[in-house]
Scaffold this active site. Structure first.
Site, PDB file in Angstrom:
ATOM      1  N   ASP A  68       0.835  -1.206   0.000  1.00  0.00           N
ATOM      2  CA  ASP A  68       0.000   0.000   0.000  1.00  0.00           C
ATOM      3  C   ASP A  68       0.868   1.254   0.000  1.00  0.00           C
ATOM      4  O   ASP A  68       2.035   1.238   0.403  1.00  0.00           O
ATOM      5  CB  ASP A  68      -0.951   0.003   1.198  1.00  0.00           C
ATOM      6  CG  ASP A  68      -0.236  -0.049   2.540  1.00  0.00           C
ATOM      7  OD1 ASP A  68       0.727  -0.824   2.668  1.00  0.00           O
ATOM      8  OD2 ASP A  68      -0.644   0.689   3.470  1.00  0.00           O
ATOM      9  N   GLU A 133      -0.008  -0.970   5.929  1.00  0.00           N
ATOM     10  CA  GLU A 133       1.085  -0.395   6.716  1.00  0.00           C
ATOM     11  C   GLU A 133       0.931   1.112   6.848  1.00  0.00           C
ATOM     12  O   GLU A 133       1.214   1.688   7.896  1.00  0.00           O
ATOM     13  CB  GLU A 133       2.431  -0.732   6.074  1.00  0.00           C
ATOM     14  CG  GLU A 133       3.633  -0.519   6.987  1.00  0.00           C
ATOM     15  CD  GLU A 133       4.170   0.922   6.989  1.00  0.00           C
ATOM     16  OE1 GLU A 133       4.938   1.275   7.914  1.00  0.00           O
ATOM     17  OE2 GLU A 133       3.831   1.686   6.068  1.00  0.00           O
TER      18      GLU A 133
END
Length: 377
Positions: A68, A133
Site C-alpha cells: 500500500d 502499513e
C-alpha cells in the site's frame, strides 16, 4: 530494462492506496509460485496480506514489506502522473517507488534468484506483505502476527525493506525502533460567561499546569542507541467560537515516542496518576501503535554490516531513530529485526522517486543477506 525496474513499474501502475492492494500481491504471488514458493493469502476485512515461503524448518528468515501507498494528493502538483512510472535523469518517479514498492520488487527478484541458485538451502526464506502499513495497521501485520502466534510460527530473523538510507544506499541500517503511544485527553469544566468566572470552571486553566508538567518532564536519558523518550502535543481544541464564553471542555492530543526504558502500560499509569494529582475531571483514551524493539548484536546485525560494507564500500550506521514500522509486530514473536532499504528523502512527497542505480543494486544486497544467513559458511 532490468528485471527489478520492470517489476517496480508494474507495481507502481497499480494505485494501491491504503488499504486497497489493487492486485499487487496477486501479481507477486504468481511469480513466486512459479519459482517454487508456497503462497498463502490472508485477507482480513479490506486488507490483503501475503505469506510466501520456500524451504522448511529453521532458521526462518522473513522479508517484510507493504504494497500500500499513501494518497498522492492533487495530480497536477506532480511533474508526471504518480501512478504512471517514469524515468527521468536516472530516477524512477511514481508513488511508492521509494516507500516501498522498489524494495518489494527487489525482495521478489532476490528471492527468485536465491532459490534458483540454492534450491536445497537450509531453513526457510519467506516474504510477508500487507496492504495496511500506511493506514491503521489493524488488519495487516498486527493481525497476521496474532495468527502466527496461534500457529506457533517461528521467525528467527526479519529484514524490513523500509527506506532507511539517509543520503546514499546502505549508509544506515535500523536495528530497533521506538514505541509509539497516542492519547486523547478530555478535561471537563463548566461552561459560562467570561465576565462571571466564579460561576464557571475553565478546563483550559485547570489543565495547563498538568500540561506544563507533562511537556517539561525529562522522561529518561535514552537507552543504548535510542534517544530519550519524547512527548509532543499535536492538537488542542476548546471553546464554542465565541470570545465571551468559557469552554466546558478541553481536548488535547499528544504522542509519546519511547525507548525500552518504558512500556505502554507504565507510561499510561504514570500519566493518569499525574493528571489525577492535579485534580482534573478527565477522561483519557490511549492508542498503542507498538512497543519499542531492539535487535542486540548477533548474526543478523553482523550479516548486515558485512554485506553492506562489501557491496557499498563502507560499514553502515546502526540506528534506532525514525518513526515506526511493521517490524514492531514481528519482534515480539522472538525475531531479531533490522531495516534496510533505499534513500528516504522523497517518501510521502510529491514526485516521490528512487535512483535507478540504487533500485538495481537492491536485489543483490538482499540476495547476499539471504545467502549469508541461509547457506553454509
Amino acid at each position: 530494462m532490468s528485471e527489478v525496474l520492470a517489476l517496480t513499474k508494474e507495481l507502481v501502475m497499480r494505485p494501491s492506496v491504503t488499504p486497497d492492494d489493487a492486485g499487487c500481491q496477486e501479481l507477486l504471488a504468481g511469480r513466486l509460485a512459479r519459482a517454487g514458493f508456497a503462497c498463502e493469502s490472508l485477507r482480513f476485512g479490506a486488507v490483503d496480506n501475503l505469506w510466501a515461503t520456500h524451504g522448511e524448518g529453521g532458521p526462518v528468515l522473513v522479508l517484510l514489506g507493504h504494497t500500500d501507498v499513501v494518497p498522492p494528493g492533487p495530480r497536477e502538483t506532480w511533474a508526471s502522473d504518480p501512478f504512471v512510472p517514469e524515468v527521468r535523469d536516472g530516477r524512477l518517479y511514481g508513488r511508492g517507488t521509494a516507500d516501498m514498492k522498489g524494495s518489494v520488487a527487489a525482495f521478489v527478484v532476490a528471492m527468485e534468484r536465491f532459490v534458483a541458485a540454492h534450491p536445497d538451502h537450509r531453513g526457510t526464506v519467506a516474504l510477508l506483505l500487507t496492504s495496511d502499513e500506511e493506514g491503521d495497521a489493524i488488519d495487516g501485520v498486527r493481525r497476521v502476527a496474532q495468527v502466527f502466534r496461534e500457529r506457533g510460527q517461528r521467525i528467527d530473523w526479519c529484514i524490513t525493506g523500509e527506506p532507511s538510507s539517509s543520503s546514499r544506499l546502505g549508509d544506515l541500517v535500523r536495528v530497533g525502533r521506538r514505541g509509539s503511544l497516542s492519547a486523547t485527553l478530555l478535561v471537563r469544566g463548566i461552561q459560562g460567561h467570561v465576565a462571571y468566572p466564579e460561576k464557571a470552571r475553565n478546563p483550559v486553566h485547570a489543565a495547563l499546569p498538568a500540561l506544563a508538567e507533562l511537556t517539561a518532564r525529562s522522561w529518561d536519558e535514552g537507552f543504548e542507541s535510542f534517544p530519550p523518550t519524547s512527548l509532543q502535543v499535536s492538537n488542542v481544541q476548546a471553546g464554542t467560537g465565541a470570545g465571551n464564553v468559557i469552554p466546558g471542555e478541553f481536548t488535547v492530543h499528544f504522542n509519546l515516542r519511547y525507548n525500552p526504558h518504558w512500556d505502554a502500560s507504565r507510561l499510561e499509569s504514570t500519566i493518569e496518576s499525574m493528571l489525577a494529582r492535579h485534580g482534573l475531571d478527565f477522561d483519557i483514551g490511549w492508542h498503542r501503535s507498538g512497543e519499542p524493539f531492539h535487535t542486540p548484536e548477533g548474526p543478523l546485525r553482523a550479516a548486515a554490516r558485512e554485506v553492506l560494507a562489501r557491496m557499498t564500500g563502507s560499514e553502515p550506521e546502526e540506528s534506532t531513530g525514525g518513526g515506526t514500522s511493521d517490524a514492531r509486530f514481528i519482534a515480539p514473536l522472538g525475531a531479531q529485526c533490522i531495516e534496510i532499504g533505499p534513500v528516504n528523502a522523497s517518501i510521502h512527497q510529491v514526485d516521490e522517486h528512487v535512483a535507478v542505480a540504487d533500485l538495481e543494486a537492491l536485489p543483490g544486497i538482499y540476495q547476499a543477506l539471504i545467502e549469508h544467513l541461509l547457506t553454509p559458511a
